[in-house]
Design an enzyme around this catalytic site. Structure first.
Site, mmCIF file in Angstrom:
data_model
loop_
_atom_site.group_PDB
_atom_site.id
_atom_site.type_symbol
_atom_site.label_atom_id
_atom_site.label_comp_id
_atom_site.label_asym_id
_atom_site.label_seq_id
_atom_site.Cartn_x
_atom_site.Cartn_y
_atom_site.Cartn_z
ATOM 1 N N THR A 1 0.832 -1.208 0.000
ATOM 2 C CA THR A 1 0.000 0.000 0.000
ATOM 3 C C THR A 1 0.864 1.254 0.000
ATOM 4 O O THR A 1 1.971 1.237 0.532
ATOM 5 C CB THR A 1 -0.865 -0.066 1.280
ATOM 6 O OG1 THR A 1 -1.807 -1.106 1.107
ATOM 7 C CG2 THR A 1 -1.583 1.226 1.578
ATOM 8 N N ILE B 1 -13.555 -4.154 2.634
ATOM 9 C CA ILE B 1 -13.003 -2.805 2.726
ATOM 10 C C ILE B 1 -11.995 -2.798 3.869
ATOM 11 O O ILE B 1 -12.278 -3.320 4.954
ATOM 12 C CB ILE B 1 -14.139 -1.774 2.940
ATOM 13 C CG1 ILE B 1 -14.963 -1.670 1.638
ATOM 14 C CG2 ILE B 1 -13.587 -0.421 3.357
ATOM 15 C CD1 ILE B 1 -16.236 -0.895 1.753
ATOM 16 N N ASP C 1 -8.559 -0.640 5.967
ATOM 17 C CA ASP C 1 -8.376 0.579 6.764
ATOM 18 C C ASP C 1 -8.119 1.829 5.924
ATOM 19 O O ASP C 1 -8.413 2.944 6.349
ATOM 20 C CB ASP C 1 -7.181 0.394 7.697
ATOM 21 C CG ASP C 1 -5.899 0.122 6.908
ATOM 22 O OD1 ASP C 1 -5.871 -0.903 6.182
ATOM 23 O OD2 ASP C 1 -4.948 0.926 6.971
ATOM 24 N N THR D 1 -0.318 1.722 7.237
ATOM 25 C CA THR D 1 -0.227 0.541 6.378
ATOM 26 C C THR D 1 -0.064 -0.687 7.265
ATOM 27 O O THR D 1 0.459 -0.590 8.374
ATOM 28 C CB THR D 1 0.946 0.657 5.388
ATOM 29 O OG1 THR D 1 1.148 -0.609 4.762
ATOM 30 C CG2 THR D 1 2.246 1.072 6.057
ATOM 31 N N GLY D 2 -0.516 -1.827 6.770
ATOM 32 C CA GLY D 2 -0.420 -3.053 7.551
ATOM 33 C C GLY D 2 -1.705 -3.832 7.421
ATOM 34 O O GLY D 2 -2.399 -3.736 6.405
ATOM 35 N N LYS D 3 -2.050 -4.593 8.459
ATOM 36 C CA LYS D 3 -3.272 -5.417 8.394
ATOM 37 C C LYS D 3 -4.479 -4.547 8.690
ATOM 38 O O LYS D 3 -4.703 -4.092 9.811
ATOM 39 C CB LYS D 3 -3.179 -6.557 9.396
ATOM 40 C CG LYS D 3 -2.081 -7.527 8.991
ATOM 41 C CD LYS D 3 -2.309 -8.938 9.514
ATOM 42 C CE LYS D 3 -1.275 -9.862 8.887
ATOM 43 N NZ LYS D 3 -0.336 -10.441 9.822
HETATM 44 N N1 ASP Z 1 -3.705 -1.787 5.019
HETATM 45 C C1 ASP Z 1 -3.968 -2.409 3.756
HETATM 46 C C2 ASP Z 1 -5.250 -3.194 3.847
HETATM 47 O O1 ASP Z 1 -5.458 -3.903 4.810
HETATM 48 C C3 ASP Z 1 -2.852 -3.286 3.284
HETATM 49 C C4 ASP Z 1 -1.455 -2.694 3.333
HETATM 50 O O2 ASP Z 1 -1.218 -1.731 4.067
HETATM 51 O O3 ASP Z 1 -0.563 -3.176 2.615
HETATM 52 O O4 ASP Z 1 -6.026 -3.142 2.927
#
Ligand code: ASP
Length: 320
Positions: free
Chosen positions: A184, A213, A215, A234-236
């Site tokens: 992301t 959908i 974050d 960014t992340g989960k």
């Molecule tokens: N945060 C993003 C999501 O969960 C993924 C990412 O940050 O790479 O859609």
């Protein structure tokens, strides 16, 4: 005081062994996007313009999980999402479920500026894109061989995965086809007068359910800005939404008087390990780039001349 900018290309389990042919193009893109952002700030473009133009460039780069690099849903389709927010006015715009729009971040800005609403998704967002005349391509344009391969690997491992998740040892990535190192994108900026803006754009998670959908487009989770700070996470996604990461950074500054850096570190440290990273700037020109994952593709620059481009944690590449 002074302008500052920070951007990211995703956080996750980025292996320290990442080979140069995969690392260098991403570092080069971060460097190029950073210098465009800096030039725009020096040319007195508004922080809102700056974060939009930097994120557009990142969306146009196949090395990151947004725009043309977007990862695929479990049905092999693309559902892109993005969000933009202006700190002083708290005006914001968000979009989800896009399958044809080249630059989701610009559509998010149009939602902010041209509608009475904040968030448009799926068919309504696509119709709005057509009405506004933004650049679109056939949905098949965004379904790249690399992302088909990533989906195949995620399905084989029976996982919905953040782009940087390492494959299980018994199912190593095929060296010749693709890697998992795409993420992301986001950008935050502040000008010399303390005006702030944040923008984030993504294809979401590999093998996500259709309609999921994350974050990124959720105000206060993946994206947030007010008169104190601007944050792009960014992340989960599910974890970041539960923790209201973006808003918590601002709230710690507002209610507890924490510095940007302390607030950012507190929020990331209190998120489940391996799930969160963020870039943030404050109205006074501070920068924070915190993560509790193995790494985060990131870059920043400040008016005082300091700058950094980094992936992992190291003494030289520590947070600013
Ligand atoms: N945060 C993003 C999501 O969960 C993924 C990412 O940050 O790479 O859609």
């Amino acid at each position: 005081m002074g302008w500052a900018i920070a951007l990211h290309g995703g956080a996750g389990d980025i292996p320290l062994s990442l080979p140069p042919e995969r690392r260098l193009p991403r570092e080069e893109t971060l460097r190029r996007c950073l210098s465009h952002g800096v030039a725009a700030l020096k040319a007195n473009r508004t922080p809102l313009d700056v974060v939009e133009l930097v994120v557009r460039e990142l969306e146009n780069c196949p090395y990151f999980n947004a725009g043309i690099g977007s990862v695929l849903t479990t049905n092999g389709t693309v559902e892109m999402e993005a969000c933009i927010m202006d700190g002083n006015t708290k005006k914001c715009g968000a979009v989800s479920g896009l399958s044809t729009v080249v630059n989701a971040i610009s559509l998010a800005r149009l939602v902010m500026e041209k509608t009475p609403h904040i968030y448009l998704a799926f068919d309504g967002a696509e119709s709005f894109a057509k009405e506004q005349g933004v650049e679109t391509r056939d949905a098949s344009h965004f379904i790249t061989p690399e992302n088909i391969e990533r989906l195949t690997q995620a399905k084989a491992a029976n996982r919905v995965q953040i782009d940087y998740t390492q494959p299980a040892p018994e199912k190593p990535l095929k060296e010749s086809s693709c890697d998992s190192q795409i993420g992301t994108v986001g950008c935050v900026a502040v000008d010399g007068k303390g005006n702030l803006a944040a923008a984030t754009s993504t294809g979401g998670l590999v093998n996500k359910m259709v309609g999921r959908i994350g974050d990124t487009p959720i105000i206060g989770a993946g994206t947030y800005a007010n008169s104190l700070c601007a944050v792009s996470a960014t992340g989960k996604g599910e974890s970041i939404i539960r923790a209201t990461v973006g808003r918590d950074v601002a709230a710690l500054m507002e209610y507890k008087g924490l510095s940007l850096k302390d607030a950012a570190e507190y929020v990331v440290e209190h998120s489940p390990k391996g799930t969160a990273g963020l870039v943030a700037v404050s109205a006074t020109g501070e920068v924070a780039m915190a993560f509790n994952t193995t790494g985060m593709f990131r870059a920043c620059a400040k008016e005082d001349g300091t700058s950094e481009i980094g992936i992992w944690r190291s003494i030289e590449n520590g947070d600013v």
